[in-house]
Every structure is written in C-alpha cells, then in structure tokens.
Design a protein around this motif. Structure first.
Motif, PDB file in Angstrom:
ATOM      1  N   ARG A 198      76.252  15.139  39.997  1.00  0.00           N
ATOM      2  CA  ARG A 198      74.756  14.861  40.825  1.00  0.00           C
ATOM      3  C   ARG A 198      74.218  16.340  40.896  1.00  0.00           C
ATOM      4  NH1 ARG A 198      74.611  10.756  37.913  1.00  0.00           N
ATOM      5  NH2 ARG A 198      74.653   8.715  39.278  1.00  0.00           N
ATOM      6  N   ILE A 199      73.691  16.773  41.496  1.00  0.00           N
ATOM      7  CA  ILE A 199      73.443  17.793  42.370  1.00  0.00           C
ATOM      8  C   ILE A 199      72.709  17.871  43.721  1.00  0.00           C
ATOM      9  CG2 ILE A 199      71.052  19.266  41.937  1.00  0.00           C
ATOM     10  CD1 ILE A 199      70.437  19.364  39.082  1.00  0.00           C
ATOM     11  N   GLN A 200      73.372  18.814  44.302  1.00  0.00           N
ATOM     12  CA  GLN A 200      73.069  18.413  45.719  1.00  0.00           C
ATOM     13  C   GLN A 200      72.351  19.187  46.064  1.00  0.00           C
ATOM     14  OE1 GLN A 200      75.449  16.977  47.992  1.00  0.00           O
ATOM     15  NE2 GLN A 200      77.057  16.760  45.926  1.00  0.00           N
ATOM     16  N   VAL A 201      71.553  18.392  46.706  1.00  0.00           N
ATOM     17  CA  VAL A 201      69.938  18.948  47.196  1.00  0.00           C
ATOM     18  C   VAL A 201      70.018  19.132  48.964  1.00  0.00           C
ATOM     19  CG1 VAL A 201      67.717  18.493  47.688  1.00  0.00           C
ATOM     20  CG2 VAL A 201      69.340  17.580  45.790  1.00  0.00           C
ATOM     21  N   SER A 202      70.037  20.250  48.903  1.00  0.00           N
ATOM     22  CA  SER A 202      69.782  21.186  50.736  1.00  0.00           C
ATOM     23  C   SER A 202      68.591  21.232  51.456  1.00  0.00           C
ATOM     24  CB  SER A 202      71.064  21.837  51.075  1.00  0.00           C
ATOM     25  OG  SER A 202      70.623  22.698  50.027  1.00  0.00           O
ATOM     26  N   GLU A 203      67.765  21.815  51.080  1.00  0.00           N
ATOM     27  CA  GLU A 203      66.646  22.682  50.906  1.00  0.00           C
ATOM     28  C   GLU A 203      65.534  22.010  50.456  1.00  0.00           C
ATOM     29  OE1 GLU A 203      67.270  26.372  50.278  1.00  0.00           O
ATOM     30  OE2 GLU A 203      68.822  26.791  50.889  1.00  0.00           O
ATOM     31  N   ASN A 204      64.254  21.549  51.551  1.00  0.00           N
ATOM     32  CA  ASN A 204      62.890  21.219  51.183  1.00  0.00           C
ATOM     33  C   ASN A 204      62.382  22.366  50.295  1.00  0.00           C
ATOM     34  OD1 ASN A 204      60.777  19.539  50.937  1.00  0.00           O
ATOM     35  ND2 ASN A 204      60.155  19.926  53.047  1.00  0.00           N
ATOM     36  N   THR A 205      62.546  22.694  48.574  1.00  0.00           N
ATOM     37  CA  THR A 205      62.239  23.837  48.235  1.00  0.00           C
ATOM     38  C   THR A 205      62.144  23.013  47.042  1.00  0.00           C
ATOM     39  OG1 THR A 205      63.969  24.453  47.002  1.00  0.00           O
ATOM     40  CG2 THR A 205      63.483  25.302  49.176  1.00  0.00           C
ATOM     41  N   GLU A 206      61.548  23.435  46.260  1.00  0.00           N
ATOM     42  CA  GLU A 206      61.007  23.186  44.575  1.00  0.00           C
ATOM     43  C   GLU A 206      62.079  22.688  43.957  1.00  0.00           C
ATOM     44  OE1 GLU A 206      59.376  25.441  45.579  1.00  0.00           O
ATOM     45  OE2 GLU A 206      57.847  25.770  46.110  1.00  0.00           O
ATOM     46  N   PHE A 207      63.361  22.960  44.299  1.00  0.00           N
ATOM     47  CA  PHE A 207      64.302  22.922  43.211  1.00  0.00           C
ATOM     48  C   PHE A 207      64.936  22.135  43.840  1.00  0.00           C
ATOM     49  CE2 PHE A 207      64.013  27.614  42.784  1.00  0.00           C
ATOM     50  CZ  PHE A 207      64.111  27.430  41.560  1.00  0.00           C
ATOM     51  N   ALA A 208      64.653  21.600  44.977  1.00  0.00           N
ATOM     52  CA  ALA A 208      65.445  19.972  45.618  1.00  0.00           C
ATOM     53  C   ALA A 208      64.689  18.986  44.715  1.00  0.00           C
ATOM     54  CB  ALA A 208      65.202  19.583  47.096  1.00  0.00           C
ATOM     55  N   VAL A 209      63.422  19.285  44.905  1.00  0.00           N
ATOM     56  CA  VAL A 209      62.071  17.815  44.114  1.00  0.00           C
ATOM     57  C   VAL A 209      63.388  18.344  42.724  1.00  0.00           C
ATOM     58  CG1 VAL A 209      59.772  17.354  43.006  1.00  0.00           C
ATOM     59  CG2 VAL A 209      59.856  18.719  45.312  1.00  0.00           C
ATOM     60  N   LEU A 210      63.363  18.548  41.944  1.00  0.00           N
ATOM     61  CA  LEU A 210      64.099  18.729  40.424  1.00  0.00           C
ATOM     62  C   LEU A 210      65.125  18.269  40.574  1.00  0.00           C
ATOM     63  CD1 LEU A 210      63.420  19.609  37.988  1.00  0.00           C
ATOM     64  CD2 LEU A 210      64.298  22.224  38.029  1.00  0.00           C
ATOM     65  N   GLY A 211      65.731  18.249  41.317  1.00  0.00           N
ATOM     66  CA  GLY A 211      66.906  17.818  41.700  1.00  0.00           C
ATOM     67  C   GLY A 211      67.676  16.091  42.067  1.00  0.00           C
ATOM     68  N   ASP A 212      66.434  16.219  42.788  1.00  0.00           N
ATOM     69  CA  ASP A 212      66.388  14.630  42.875  1.00  0.00           C
ATOM     70  C   ASP A 212      65.368  13.809  42.328  1.00  0.00           C
ATOM     71  OD1 ASP A 212      66.793  14.362  45.945  1.00  0.00           O
ATOM     72  OD2 ASP A 212      64.638  14.380  46.758  1.00  0.00           O
ATOM     73  N   ALA A 213      64.708  14.110  41.374  1.00  0.00           N
ATOM     74  CA  ALA A 213      64.499  14.068  40.141  1.00  0.00           C
ATOM     75  C   ALA A 213      64.920  13.778  38.788  1.00  0.00           C
ATOM     76  CB  ALA A 213      63.014  14.530  39.573  1.00  0.00           C
ATOM     77  N   PHE A 214      66.590  15.050  38.611  1.00  0.00           N
ATOM     78  CA  PHE A 214      67.345  15.130  38.042  1.00  0.00           C
ATOM     79  C   PHE A 214      68.249  13.854  38.336  1.00  0.00           C
ATOM     80  CE2 PHE A 214      72.091  15.506  36.628  1.00  0.00           C
ATOM     81  CZ  PHE A 214      71.135  16.377  36.058  1.00  0.00           C
ATOM     82  N   ASN A 215      68.599  13.964  39.572  1.00  0.00           N
ATOM     83  CA  ASN A 215      69.576  12.246  39.979  1.00  0.00           C
ATOM     84  C   ASN A 215      68.885  11.047  39.811  1.00  0.00           C
ATOM     85  OD1 ASN A 215      71.037  14.353  41.204  1.00  0.00           O
ATOM     86  ND2 ASN A 215      71.017  14.461  43.248  1.00  0.00           N
ATOM     87  N   ARG A 216      67.575  11.134  40.068  1.00  0.00           N
ATOM     88  CA  ARG A 216      66.784   9.581  39.577  1.00  0.00           C
ATOM     89  C   ARG A 216      67.573   9.276  38.312  1.00  0.00           C
ATOM     90  NH1 ARG A 216      63.336  11.390  43.400  1.00  0.00           N
ATOM     91  NH2 ARG A 216      62.172  11.473  41.565  1.00  0.00           N
ATOM     92  N   LEU A 217      66.412  10.657  37.503  1.00  0.00           N
ATOM     93  CA  LEU A 217      67.242  10.358  35.383  1.00  0.00           C
ATOM     94  C   LEU A 217      68.694  10.155  35.496  1.00  0.00           C
ATOM     95  CD1 LEU A 217      65.823  10.977  32.800  1.00  0.00           C
ATOM     96  CD2 LEU A 217      66.981  12.730  33.407  1.00  0.00           C
ATOM     97  N   ALA A 218      69.939  10.591  36.366  1.00  0.00           N
ATOM     98  CA  ALA A 218      70.767   9.907  35.979  1.00  0.00           C
ATOM     99  C   ALA A 218      71.881   8.738  36.404  1.00  0.00           C
ATOM    100  CB  ALA A 218      72.162  11.745  36.910  1.00  0.00           C
ATOM    101  N   ASP A 219      71.259   8.292  37.332  1.00  0.00           N
ATOM    102  CA  ASP A 219      71.303   6.988  37.755  1.00  0.00           C
ATOM    103  C   ASP A 219      71.070   6.110  36.815  1.00  0.00           C
ATOM    104  OD1 ASP A 219      72.340   8.098  40.388  1.00  0.00           O
ATOM    105  OD2 ASP A 219      70.660   7.769  41.453  1.00  0.00           O
ATOM    106  N   GLY A 220      69.530   6.377  36.312  1.00  0.00           N
ATOM    107  CA  GLY A 220      68.871   5.606  35.036  1.00  0.00           C
ATOM    108  C   GLY A 220      69.821   4.781  34.143  1.00  0.00           C
ATOM    109  N   LEU A 221      70.729   6.210  33.813  1.00  0.00           N
ATOM    110  CA  LEU A 221      70.941   6.588  32.476  1.00  0.00           C
ATOM    111  C   LEU A 221      71.928   5.601  32.416  1.00  0.00           C
ATOM    112  CD1 LEU A 221      69.514  10.470  30.903  1.00  0.00           C
ATOM    113  CD2 LEU A 221      69.428   8.470  29.828  1.00  0.00           C
TER     114      LEU A 221
END
Length: 299
Positions: A109-132
C-alpha cells in the motif's frame, strides 16, 4: 566643469558629466525652473565628487552583492533539490508498489500523508490493490473448493472449508454455511463470527419457505422475525442478513447467510464470492448424493 556643463545643457534639462582636474571628477546636474515663479533665469543644481569615490562605492557594492547572490543561488538550488526529492519520492514508491503488485503481492500500500495529486494517485492505487486482492482471494477460494470436489471429499468437509473461506474473504462479517450433508432432512450449520467457530444441526426449514427461497433471486435479503425465516439461519440473530440459496438436483439443499454489524449490503466482489461458493457447494452436495446412490444401484 563650466564648459562641460554649458555643452551638456544643449542636450536636455538634466544629465551627467566628467572632467579632468587635479583628479578625475564626476557630476550630475539638473536645471531648476525659476523664471515663471520668481522672474529670474533658471539655476542649475550640480552634485560632484571625485571619480574614485564612486569607484570605491561600486567596489563595496560588488563585495556585498556577490556573496548575497551566491547565497541566494545556493538556497534556490537546495529548494529545487527538495522539490525534486518530494516529487521523485512518491513516484519511486508508486513504481515499487506497482512492480510488487505485478508480482501478485497485494499487501503493498502507498502511504498518503499530503493533499496533493500524488495523494489522489496513491488512493486510487490502494483501491485498485484492494479490489485485485479480493478478486484473487475469491478465485483462489473457489479453485480450492473445485479441487476438493474433484478429489471426492465428503460434503461435511467441504462445508467446514467453505466456512473458513468465507471467514477469510469476509473478515468483518458473521457467516453461516448450512448444507444438507446426508440427505436425511437435517441441515448442518457451520457458523463463523470473528475468531469464534460453531457447528450444529437443525431440521430442514418448512417447504413453503424453501420453495420461496429456491424461486427467489441468487442473493436475497432476509430479516430476523420475517415470516418463515428460521432464526437459526441468521448469523447475528438481529437485523437484516443476505442469503444465497444452495440448489442441488433442483431442490434447496442449503444456503449461505452473511451479515455485518452495522448492517450493509455486500460489495460486488463479496457477492461474487458468495454466489461462486454457493454454486460449488451445490455441485459438491450433488456429487455426494450420486456417490451414495451408486452402491444402492449396484446392488
């Protein structure tokens, strides 16, 4: 100086000039307009100094500016390096997590700590990993049941294993696997709620309720106290649960029930797990019934 000033006056109302005397001199001048107000000819304001004074001032200014400029440049470089590191750090983490995901390591999982574009991308990756992760767990669980069916395992063993697969796939839910193992009119119940496990038997529910469930949808909502719904099939004995019928040889041979506290409907992946597991249990029960009939027909 006077001659130089007279020559410079032709070029405008202000200016600068230099001349050689006992030592080099520099000056600036400006015409003061007095005729309109005071009725006299214009005066000229002249400020002069030795040229060496200006050169010393320029040298001091250079001595002060160059270190400041160098320090500012160094600070700018450090800030740029910090910005690059903040940018490359999340990209490196995302690249590493993607490689591990490609190797079927779904725990990354990707640790998300800031409200940036990378945080949005990290949330999307974590949701993808959960679904897979859920999808692969579901496929592995169903494949394990298929292997047990092919090995000819008894329905009782498959019921216990199905309970553990449900507990692993739905860790926050309470579940019951109810199956007609022996075909004697009694259902065997395998219950899981957290770390607790329980097994017991109950009579087959009344025919009208079984017929209604058999004709119903693949995933049905049931509520405690509902007419005809056996209380023993409710995983938490309160509120609403969801039921998947197990139909073998065109008869209701059991069911899977699941409930969450607080109540919520199953996700698509959870519904697919329940439906797939219910279908495979039905195949296992039908195979067990045929295995019991073979000796009778042989005699």
């Amino acid at each position: 100086m006077t001659a130089g000033l007279a020559q410079a006056r032709a070029g405008g109302i202000s200016g600068s000039l230099a001349w050689e005397g006992a030592e080099p001199m520099t000056a600036i001048w400006r015409e003061m307009f007095l005729k309109v107000r005071f009725g006299v000819e214009g005066w000229y304001l002249v400020l002069s100094q030795p040229a060496r004074v200006g050169e010393v001032a320029q040298a001091r200014l250079a001595e002060a500016v160059l270190p400041v400029a160098a320090a500012a440049l160094m600070i700018a470089v450090l800030l740029a390096l910090g910005a690059v590191r903040r940018t490359l750090g999340p990209l490196h983490a995302l690249t590493e997590a993607t490689e591990r995901l490609g190797a079927r390591d779904f725990s990354q999982r990707i640790q998300v700590s800031e409200n940036t574009e990378f945080a949005v991308l990290g949330d999307a990756f974590n949701r993808l990993a959960d679904g897979l992760s859920q999808q692969f767990d579901t496929l592995e669980a169903l494949a394990r049941i298929d292997r047990l069916i092919l090995e000819g395992r008894p329905a009782s063993e498959i019921g216990a294993i199905a309970r553990e697969l449900l507990a692993a796939g739905l860790p926050q839910a309470a579940t019951i696997v109810a199956i007609d193992e022996a075909g004697d009119g009694r259902w065997r119940l395998y219950r899981a709620a957290g770390d607790k496990r329980q097994e017991r038997s109950m009579p087959r529910p009344a025919d009208p309720w079984c017929d209604a469930v058999q004709r119903g949808r693949p995933l049905q909502a049931m509520r405690a106290g509902e007419a005809g719904f056996p209380s023993g099939l409710h995983p938490v004995r309160d509120g609403e649960c969801h039921l998947v019928p197990v139909i073998a040889d065109r008869t209701l041979a059991g069911c899977l029930t699941v409930a969450w506290a607080p109540h919520r409907p199953p996700t698509q992946a959870e519904a697919e797990l329940l439906a797939g597991l219910g279908g495979r249990i039905a195949v296992a029960i039908a195979a067990a019934r045929r295995a019991r009939l073979l000796p009778q027909r042989a005699n």
